[in-house]
Every structure is written in structure tokens, then in C-alpha cells.
Design a protein around this motif. Structure first.
Motif, mmCIF file in Angstrom:
data_model
loop_
_atom_site.group_PDB
_atom_site.id
_atom_site.type_symbol
_atom_site.label_atom_id
_atom_site.label_comp_id
_atom_site.label_asym_id
_atom_site.label_seq_id
_atom_site.Cartn_x
_atom_site.Cartn_y
_atom_site.Cartn_z
ATOM 1 N N UNK A 1 0.760 -1.250 -0.022
ATOM 2 C CA UNK A 1 0.014 0.050 -0.036
ATOM 3 C C UNK A 1 0.865 1.231 -0.131
ATOM 4 N N UNK A 2 2.362 1.116 0.102
ATOM 5 C CA UNK A 2 3.173 2.371 0.418
ATOM 6 C C UNK A 2 2.930 3.258 -1.041
ATOM 7 N N UNK A 3 3.327 2.540 -2.038
ATOM 8 C CA UNK A 3 3.374 3.261 -3.500
ATOM 9 C C UNK A 3 2.027 3.900 -3.678
ATOM 10 N N UNK A 4 0.988 3.302 -3.744
ATOM 11 C CA UNK A 4 -0.290 3.991 -4.058
ATOM 12 C C UNK A 4 -0.715 5.015 -2.888
ATOM 13 N N UNK A 5 -0.064 4.967 -2.079
ATOM 14 C CA UNK A 5 -0.474 6.100 -0.785
ATOM 15 C C UNK A 5 0.312 7.125 -0.953
ATOM 16 N N UNK A 6 1.711 6.973 -1.355
ATOM 17 C CA UNK A 6 2.504 8.002 -1.775
ATOM 18 C C UNK A 6 2.129 8.791 -2.811
ATOM 19 N N UNK A 7 1.516 8.018 -3.908
ATOM 20 C CA UNK A 7 1.398 8.523 -5.260
ATOM 21 C C UNK A 7 0.329 9.403 -4.989
ATOM 22 N N UNK A 8 -0.887 8.933 -4.183
ATOM 23 C CA UNK A 8 -2.076 9.725 -3.866
ATOM 24 C C UNK A 8 -1.675 11.024 -3.230
ATOM 25 N N UNK A 9 -0.953 11.081 -2.262
ATOM 26 C CA UNK A 9 -0.436 12.059 -1.444
ATOM 27 C C UNK A 9 0.287 13.230 -2.297
ATOM 28 N N UNK A 10 0.878 12.761 -3.286
ATOM 29 C CA UNK A 10 1.596 13.635 -4.225
ATOM 30 C C UNK A 10 0.690 14.218 -5.409
ATOM 31 N N UNK A 11 -0.623 13.688 -5.499
ATOM 32 C CA UNK A 11 -1.626 13.850 -6.457
ATOM 33 C C UNK A 11 -1.194 13.270 -7.851
ATOM 34 N N UNK A 12 -0.420 12.025 -7.698
ATOM 35 C CA UNK A 12 -0.049 11.490 -8.958
ATOM 36 C C UNK A 12 -0.993 10.297 -9.147
ATOM 37 N N UNK A 13 -1.155 9.893 -10.509
ATOM 38 C CA UNK A 13 -2.009 8.828 -10.916
ATOM 39 C C UNK A 13 -1.484 7.362 -10.403
ATOM 40 N N UNK A 14 -2.316 6.461 -9.640
ATOM 41 C CA UNK A 14 -1.987 5.317 -9.099
ATOM 42 C C UNK A 14 -1.925 4.264 -10.052
ATOM 43 N N UNK A 15 -0.613 3.715 -10.292
ATOM 44 C CA UNK A 15 -0.813 2.854 -11.289
ATOM 45 C C UNK A 15 -1.577 1.722 -11.195
ATOM 46 N N UNK A 16 -2.397 1.165 -12.319
ATOM 47 C CA UNK A 16 -3.476 0.111 -12.349
ATOM 48 C C UNK A 16 -2.916 -1.177 -11.958
ATOM 49 N N UNK A 17 -1.567 -1.452 -12.260
ATOM 50 C CA UNK A 17 -0.946 -2.962 -11.997
ATOM 51 C C UNK A 17 -0.610 -3.189 -10.721
ATOM 52 N N UNK A 18 -0.569 -2.077 -9.737
ATOM 53 C CA UNK A 18 -0.086 -2.346 -8.378
ATOM 54 C C UNK A 18 -1.150 -3.010 -7.636
ATOM 55 N N UNK A 19 -0.726 -3.692 -6.627
ATOM 56 C CA UNK A 19 -1.951 -4.447 -5.922
ATOM 57 C C UNK A 19 -2.381 -3.767 -4.564
ATOM 58 N N UNK A 20 -1.692 -2.888 -4.285
ATOM 59 C CA UNK A 20 -2.021 -2.198 -3.105
ATOM 60 C C UNK A 20 -3.038 -1.027 -3.215
ATOM 61 N N UNK A 21 -3.669 -0.305 -2.268
ATOM 62 C CA UNK A 21 -4.395 0.702 -2.279
ATOM 63 C C UNK A 21 -3.806 2.078 -1.381
#
Length: 351
Positions: free
Chosen positions: A205-225
Motif C-alpha cells: 500500500x505504500x506506493x499508491x499511498x505516496x502517489x495519492x498524497x503527491x496527487x499522482x495517478x496510481x498505477x493500475x497494475x499495483x496490488x495495493x490501495x
């Protein structure tokens, strides 16, 4: 500055620079001419590894902030800092060890290893140094600090390093003592402090969380939320999730139930129900919501739930794990010499 790096799970803590710079092959029959496991980077070197890496982290923060102020690099900076502490070998400065050897509360909950306590203190001091560096540089309120660990504490060192009580097991176990670790997000003024969140999360969940906080698009292929909704409202109810683990090794770690060497394990947690599959032939089912210390095995009382989760676990293993990472049967196995309290049963099915 030349960065320091070492490609291993653990490292010595004293005379570490010579160890990191060494080109000597650790095993003489290796095909390459020399080892290339790491580099101690730029001098000077601090005597104790944890202190040295902390110094380097602080210098990086100071340089990154300076670049932003001068306009050399206006991008937000990112520091991914993995300490070797508190991995073995257990080594700490003598003065810090002595501090804990004289503590009156020594031995509380089985924590009696003064060297391990000293290692934790130097790690804690490192976190403090980084926070002070952010504050001194004027970017503390603009910086998110995340602290976590990769697995539960080691209980099998002699003397024991730590104790994960009241949770069962530790490093290498798929019981809660092995997979439940701290996860702290902290940013002054952005997220309210001192709050506890009971919703399960995972390192994915770390990558999608950091992407969200930076207002970047969360990659579709990652498993986390993204965990941002939980950071903003820790008590928020979220849909149940399913997590999987696979540890296909026979290791010296003692099984928390019988004290024998740990056999390969796989596990699934769907909502609050967690099924552990001991590949020697035993299934354990727990309701983690009401039984986080895994004291009441429900495998026989809830056969439908047990079989449903085992079917899901099999399907995940078959789709995501290469067969070479499945445990192999020992052709010389002799059931009469097996001292485990339950017989071997092959539950691998069509894997």
C-alpha cells in the motif's frame, strides 16, 4: 558525495566500512573474480554503522533543501532510508549497552538483552536526528515521515533478542508476531497525531499511498490501495481485504506451538479470518478480530470457512507462485522417526 550501499540483509556494525569495501569473495568457488556487494561511500566514516547512515541521511536532507532554496532543483525530495538495525549481528556501543544493563526494569516481558535494547536506542536516536534535521531546514511541516518494519522481532537468538508477546511467533512465522509490524505516518498539521487505526494494511500500500498524497495517478497494475482515507479518518470503516503470504522454507526458527524447527507455511487472511497452512499437514484457522493472539484454532469448528479459504489460497499460489518455490517432498522421509505432534499429510492437491 559518493553514496554508501551494501547488498545484504545484515551487516556488521563496527569496522563496517572495510567490510563493505572488501572485494574478497565470501565463497572461494564463486565464478566471478571479485565480490561487488557494496561500497562504504565517501569518508569520513562514523565508528558505528547506525550513526554513520544517520549522518548520511541528514547530509542528504540538508543538500536537498539547499538545492530547493537556490533553485538548483525545485522538485520535492524523497529519502528511502533502510537501516540495518536491528538486524543481526547484535552489536552496539559499549556505553549504550551499559546504560541498559543497569536499568531496574530489565526483564519486563522477557526483554533482557541489553545489546538489543542499545541497538533500538541508537535507531530511535537516528529517527530523532532526522526529525531535527527536517525542523532545522524549515521543511518539517511539508514532509511526510513514514516508519515501518519488514517483519516481527527475532525470538530465536541466544540470548533472545526480543519477545513479541502477547502475539504468537516472530520473524519467519506467519503468525501475528511475525507479520504484524508498526506502520506510522506523521506530518505535523496534516494528519491528526496520536490516533490508532485497526484496519489491516500491507507494504504494497505504500506506493499508491505516496502517489495519492503527491496527487499522482496510481498505477493500475499495483496490488495495493491508497491509505489516505484512513490517514484522514483512522476510524473509517473500509471493505474487507484479502492478504496472502508464502514462506516455503524449513528454518531453525522454533514453531511457536511445539518448539520444533519451523516447517514451510502459507497463509491467507480474508477479512478477520486467517488460515495458516503448515505444509507438514496441519491447518489453523483464527478469527483475528476477536482472537489476535491466535489462541483458539477454529479449523475443526468451522470446516466450511477452513475449506473455502484453503481453496482461495491454493488458487492464489497456483496463479502467482512458480512451482520451484513450492516445498518439495523428502524422498527419505520416515514417518516413524517424525517427532512432530501431528502426522505428515500432503495437502498440496494439484499445485
Amino acid at each position: 558525495e559518493v553514496p554508501a550501499w551494501f547488498d545484504a540483509g545484515g551487516s556488521v556494525y563496527f569496522d563496517w566500512a572495510a567490510h563493505w569495501n572488501s572485494k574478497k569473495l565470501p565463497y572461494p568457488k564463486m565464478p566471478q573474480k571479485e565480490s561487488n556487494m557494496g561500497s562504504a561511500g565517501s569518508e569520513p566514516y562514523a565508528d558505528y554503522l547506525t550513526d554513520d547512515l544517520s549522518e548520511r541521511a541528514v547530509r542528504y536532507i540538508e543538500a536537498a533543501v539547499a538545492d530547493r532554496k537556490t533553485g538548483k532543483d525545485k522538485r520535492p525530495f524523497f529519502l528511502y532510508f533502510n537501516h540495518f538495525a536491528v538486524h543481526t549481528p547484535l552489536q552496539a556501543p559499549a556505553e549504550t549497552v551499559a546504560h541498559f544493563e543497569g536499568k531496574p526494569q530489565k526483564g519486563t516481558l522477557g526483554h533482557e538483552n541489553a545489546t538489543y535494547a542499545a541497538m533500538v536506542k541508537r535507531l530511535d536516536d537516528s529517527v530523532g536526528r532526522i526529525i531535527r534535521a527536517l525542523e532545522k531546514s524549515g521543511v518539517l511541516n511539508d514532509t511526510l515521515v513514514v516508519l515501518t518494519s519488514d517483519n516481527g522481532g527475532v525470538e530465536y537468538s541466544k540470548p533472545a533478542a526480543t519477545d513479541n508477546y502477547p502475539f504468537k511467533g516472530g520473524k519467519a512465522c506467519l503468525h501475528e508476531g511475525g507479520v504484524r509490524v508498526p506502520l506510522v505516518y506523521w506530518q505535523p498539521g496534516r494528519f491528526e497525531g496520536g490516533l490508532w487505526c485497526d484496519t489491516p494494511a500491507n507494504c504494497i500500500d505504500q506506493l499508491p499511498t505516496l502517489a495519492d498524497l503527491m496527487e499522482n495517478e496510481i498505477p493500475d497494475e499495483v496490488d495495493g490501495i491508497s491509505l489516505v482515507p484512513l490517514l484522514e479518518a483512522p476510524a473509517k470503516k473500509t471493505p474487507p481485504r484479502t492478504f496472502y503470504w508464502h514462506y516455503p522454507f524449513n528454518v531453525v526458527v522454533k514453531h511457536p506451538d511445539n518448539g520444533l524447527p519451523l516447517t514451510p507455511h502459507s497463509a491467507i487472511r480474508a477479512g478477520n479470518y486467517k488460515l495458516l497452512w503448515d505444509w507438514h499437514g496441519k491447518l489453523l484457522l483464527y478469527d483475528i478480530g476477536s482472537d489476535p493472539f491466535e489462541e483458539n484454532n477454529l479449523a475443526e469448528a468451522m470446516p466450511e470457512k477452513r475449506d473455502q479459504l484453503m481453496k482461495q489460497l491454493h488458487a492464489w499460489l497456483k496463479s502467482n507462485v512458480a512451482p520451484r518455490y513450492f516445498p518439495a517432498r523428502n524422498p527419505n522421509y520416515d514417518a516413524e522417526k517424525d517427532n512432530r505432534p501431528y502426522p505428515f499429510v500432503d495437502l498440496s492437491g494439484d499445485l
